[in-house]
Design a protein around this motif. Structure first.
Motif, PDB file in Angstrom:
ATOM      1  N   GLU A  40       0.830  -1.204   0.000  1.00 38.19           N
ATOM      2  CA  GLU A  40       0.000   0.000   0.000  1.00 38.19           C
ATOM      3  C   GLU A  40       0.867   1.257   0.000  1.00 38.19           C
ATOM      4  OE1 GLU A  40      -2.516  -0.519   3.431  1.00 38.19           O
ATOM      5  OE2 GLU A  40      -3.890  -1.863   2.366  1.00 38.19           O
ATOM      6  N   ALA A  41       1.927   1.250   0.788  1.00 36.80           N
ATOM      7  CA  ALA A  41       2.826   2.410   0.841  1.00 36.80           C
ATOM      8  C   ALA A  41       3.572   2.571  -0.481  1.00 36.80           C
ATOM      9  CB  ALA A  41       3.813   2.253   1.998  1.00 36.80           C
ATOM     10  N   ARG A  42       3.936   1.464  -1.102  1.00 33.24           N
ATOM     11  CA  ARG A  42       4.646   1.490  -2.387  1.00 33.24           C
ATOM     12  C   ARG A  42       3.783   2.150  -3.464  1.00 33.24           C
ATOM     13  NH1 ARG A  42       6.724  -4.019  -3.048  1.00 33.24           N
ATOM     14  NH2 ARG A  42       8.662  -3.391  -2.083  1.00 33.24           N
ATOM     15  N   GLU A  43       2.472   1.920  -3.391  1.00 25.95           N
ATOM     16  CA  GLU A  43       1.547   2.477  -4.374  1.00 25.95           C
ATOM     17  C   GLU A  43       1.389   3.988  -4.239  1.00 25.95           C
ATOM     18  OE1 GLU A  43      -2.041   0.206  -3.890  1.00 25.95           O
ATOM     19  OE2 GLU A  43      -1.134  -1.609  -4.720  1.00 25.95           O
ATOM     20  N   GLU A  44       1.837   4.544  -3.111  1.00 28.57           N
ATOM     21  CA  GLU A  44       1.722   5.984  -2.882  1.00 28.57           C
ATOM     22  C   GLU A  44       2.732   6.788  -3.695  1.00 28.57           C
ATOM     23  OE1 GLU A  44       1.922   6.672   1.318  1.00 28.57           O
ATOM     24  OE2 GLU A  44       0.144   5.462   1.706  1.00 28.57           O
ATOM     25  N   GLY A  45       3.710   6.132  -4.289  1.00 34.11           N
ATOM     26  CA  GLY A  45       4.645   6.852  -5.150  1.00 34.11           C
ATOM     27  C   GLY A  45       6.072   6.813  -4.667  1.00 34.11           C
ATOM     28  N   ASP A  46       6.765   7.924  -4.827  1.00 35.34           N
ATOM     29  CA  ASP A  46       8.206   8.072  -4.578  1.00 35.34           C
ATOM     30  C   ASP A  46       8.618   7.455  -3.231  1.00 35.34           C
ATOM     31  OD1 ASP A  46      10.827   8.818  -4.403  1.00 35.34           O
ATOM     32  OD2 ASP A  46      10.471  10.961  -4.661  1.00 35.34           O
ATOM     33  N   LEU A  47       9.408   6.391  -3.284  1.00 33.10           N
ATOM     34  CA  LEU A  47       9.785   5.659  -2.076  1.00 33.10           C
ATOM     35  C   LEU A  47      10.822   6.403  -1.233  1.00 33.10           C
ATOM     36  CD1 LEU A  47       9.940   1.992  -3.389  1.00 33.10           C
ATOM     37  CD2 LEU A  47       8.045   3.186  -2.300  1.00 33.10           C
ATOM     38  N   ARG A  48      11.583   7.292  -1.843  1.00 31.42           N
ATOM     39  CA  ARG A  48      12.626   8.004  -1.089  1.00 31.42           C
ATOM     40  C   ARG A  48      12.025   8.889  -0.002  1.00 31.42           C
ATOM     41  NH1 ARG A  48      15.457  10.208  -6.324  1.00 31.42           N
ATOM     42  NH2 ARG A  48      13.279  10.766  -6.473  1.00 31.42           N
ATOM     43  N   GLU A  49      10.853   9.442  -0.246  1.00 30.20           N
ATOM     44  CA  GLU A  49      10.236  10.358   0.714  1.00 30.20           C
ATOM     45  C   GLU A  49       8.959   9.785   1.312  1.00 30.20           C
ATOM     46  OE1 GLU A  49       9.738  14.174  -1.082  1.00 30.20           O
ATOM     47  OE2 GLU A  49      11.771  14.183  -1.869  1.00 30.20           O
ATOM     48  N   ASN A  50       8.818   8.482   1.268  1.00 31.86           N
ATOM     49  CA  ASN A  50       7.600   7.831   1.729  1.00 31.86           C
ATOM     50  C   ASN A  50       7.840   7.267   3.138  1.00 31.86           C
ATOM     51  OD1 ASN A  50       5.478   6.018   2.162  1.00 31.86           O
ATOM     52  ND2 ASN A  50       5.182   5.720  -0.041  1.00 31.86           N
ATOM     53  N   GLY A  51       7.434   8.042   4.165  1.00 27.11           N
ATOM     54  CA  GLY A  51       7.646   7.622   5.553  1.00 27.11           C
ATOM     55  C   GLY A  51       6.929   6.339   5.897  1.00 27.11           C
ATOM     56  N   GLY A  52       5.715   6.155   5.361  1.00 28.14           N
ATOM     57  CA  GLY A  52       4.955   4.934   5.637  1.00 28.14           C
ATOM     58  C   GLY A  52       5.660   3.704   5.113  1.00 28.14           C
ATOM     59  N   TYR A  53       6.258   3.826   3.935  1.00 24.54           N
ATOM     60  CA  TYR A  53       6.994   2.706   3.333  1.00 24.54           C
ATOM     61  C   TYR A  53       8.204   2.337   4.197  1.00 24.54           C
ATOM     62  CZ  TYR A  53       9.992   0.120   0.126  1.00 24.54           C
ATOM     63  OH  TYR A  53      10.805  -0.835  -0.441  1.00 24.54           O
ATOM     64  N   HIS A  54       8.982   3.357   4.589  1.00 23.62           N
ATOM     65  CA  HIS A  54      10.185   3.090   5.385  1.00 23.62           C
ATOM     66  C   HIS A  54       9.838   2.524   6.766  1.00 23.62           C
ATOM     67  CE1 HIS A  54      12.867   4.630   2.374  1.00 23.62           C
ATOM     68  NE2 HIS A  54      12.099   5.716   2.235  1.00 23.62           N
ATOM     69  N   ALA A  55       8.767   3.029   7.366  1.00 19.68           N
ATOM     70  CA  ALA A  55       8.331   2.512   8.668  1.00 19.68           C
ATOM     71  C   ALA A  55       7.894   1.053   8.542  1.00 19.68           C
ATOM     72  CB  ALA A  55       7.190   3.361   9.220  1.00 19.68           C
ATOM     73  N   ALA A  56       7.167   0.746   7.478  1.00 18.84           N
ATOM     74  CA  ALA A  56       6.704  -0.631   7.271  1.00 18.84           C
ATOM     75  C   ALA A  56       7.888  -1.562   7.013  1.00 18.84           C
ATOM     76  CB  ALA A  56       5.708  -0.685   6.113  1.00 18.84           C
ATOM     77  N   LYS A  57       8.873  -1.099   6.256  1.00 15.45           N
ATOM     78  CA  LYS A  57      10.063  -1.932   5.995  1.00 15.45           C
ATOM     79  C   LYS A  57      10.851  -2.176   7.283  1.00 15.45           C
ATOM     80  CE  LYS A  57      11.609  -3.250   2.544  1.00 15.45           C
ATOM     81  NZ  LYS A  57      11.482  -4.571   1.915  1.00 15.45           N
ATOM     82  N   GLU A  58      10.939  -1.153   8.136  1.00 23.04           N
ATOM     83  CA  GLU A  58      11.631  -1.312   9.415  1.00 23.04           C
ATOM     84  C   GLU A  58      10.883  -2.305  10.307  1.00 23.04           C
ATOM     85  OE1 GLU A  58      12.848   1.361  13.268  1.00 23.04           O
ATOM     86  OE2 GLU A  58      12.910   2.332  11.305  1.00 23.04           O
ATOM     87  N   GLU A  59       9.566  -2.177  10.338  1.00 22.82           N
ATOM     88  CA  GLU A  59       8.738  -3.101  11.113  1.00 22.82           C
ATOM     89  C   GLU A  59       8.922  -4.530  10.601  1.00 22.82           C
ATOM     90  OE1 GLU A  59       4.020  -3.921  12.079  1.00 22.82           O
ATOM     91  OE2 GLU A  59       4.602  -1.957  11.317  1.00 22.82           O
TER      92      GLU A  59
END
Length: 165
Positions: A40-59
């Motif tokens: 879902e976070a990946r679908e939001e676009g630019d991964l470099r500035e996507n806090g939700g994506y990075h938080a999910a990857k850390e989790e």
């Protein structure tokens, strides 16, 4: 209750079942849930500035680490009985000690692996300096252990009872 000897960890049946259930949840439903969050976070676009994506990857990383820890722990687990109430300090027991024999300067803790850490009582590993110092001691006996600064500390065992969870 646990007791680690080399690579073997002793667990009660209840503890083994609890840890196995946690592993099954993490490697099943929880793994699917985190994958969905990442997608879902990946679908939001630019991964470099996507806090939700990075938080999910850390989790996800923390979850995978816990899965590996539990898998290793359970592979090396030996299921046995809780310690007997003999007054001898052993893993799986709640121990009360007095520093330098002073009955007003006491500490009560569970002697067990970190898998048993709870808010109810402080937990010390059997491999810690204090844990290894008091292991095998009877109520009324004194034990000596080395502090982080290299000095020695003496404690007296006041109580040792099996942990009731």
């Amino acid at each position: 209750m646990t007791q680690t000897s080399d690579n073997v960890t002793w667990l009660t049946q209840e503890a083994y079942d609890q840890l196995k259930a946690e592993l099954e949840h993490l490697s099943g439903p929880a793994r699917a849930e985190i994958s969905k969050k990442i997608e879902e976070a990946r679908e939001e676009g630019d991964l470099r500035e996507n806090g939700g994506y990075h938080a999910a990857k850390e989790e996800q990383g923390k979850q995978e680490l816990r899965i590996r820890q539990l898998t290793q722990l359970l592979e090396n687990a030996q299921v046995g009985e809780a310690p007997a109430d003999t007054g001898v300090v052993a893993p799986g027991m709640v121990v009360t000690i007095a520093f330098d024999g002073d009955p007003n300067d006491t500490l009560t803790f569970l002697l067990a692996s970190r898998e048993y850490a709870s808010a109810d009582v402080e937990t010390y590993s059997p491999q810690s300096p204090l844990g290894s110092g008091v292991s095998g001691k009877k109520i009324g006996e004194t034990a000596e252990y080395e502090l982080p600064n290299g000095k020695k500390a003496t404690v007296k065992v006041l109580e040792a009872k099996p942990y009731q969870g």
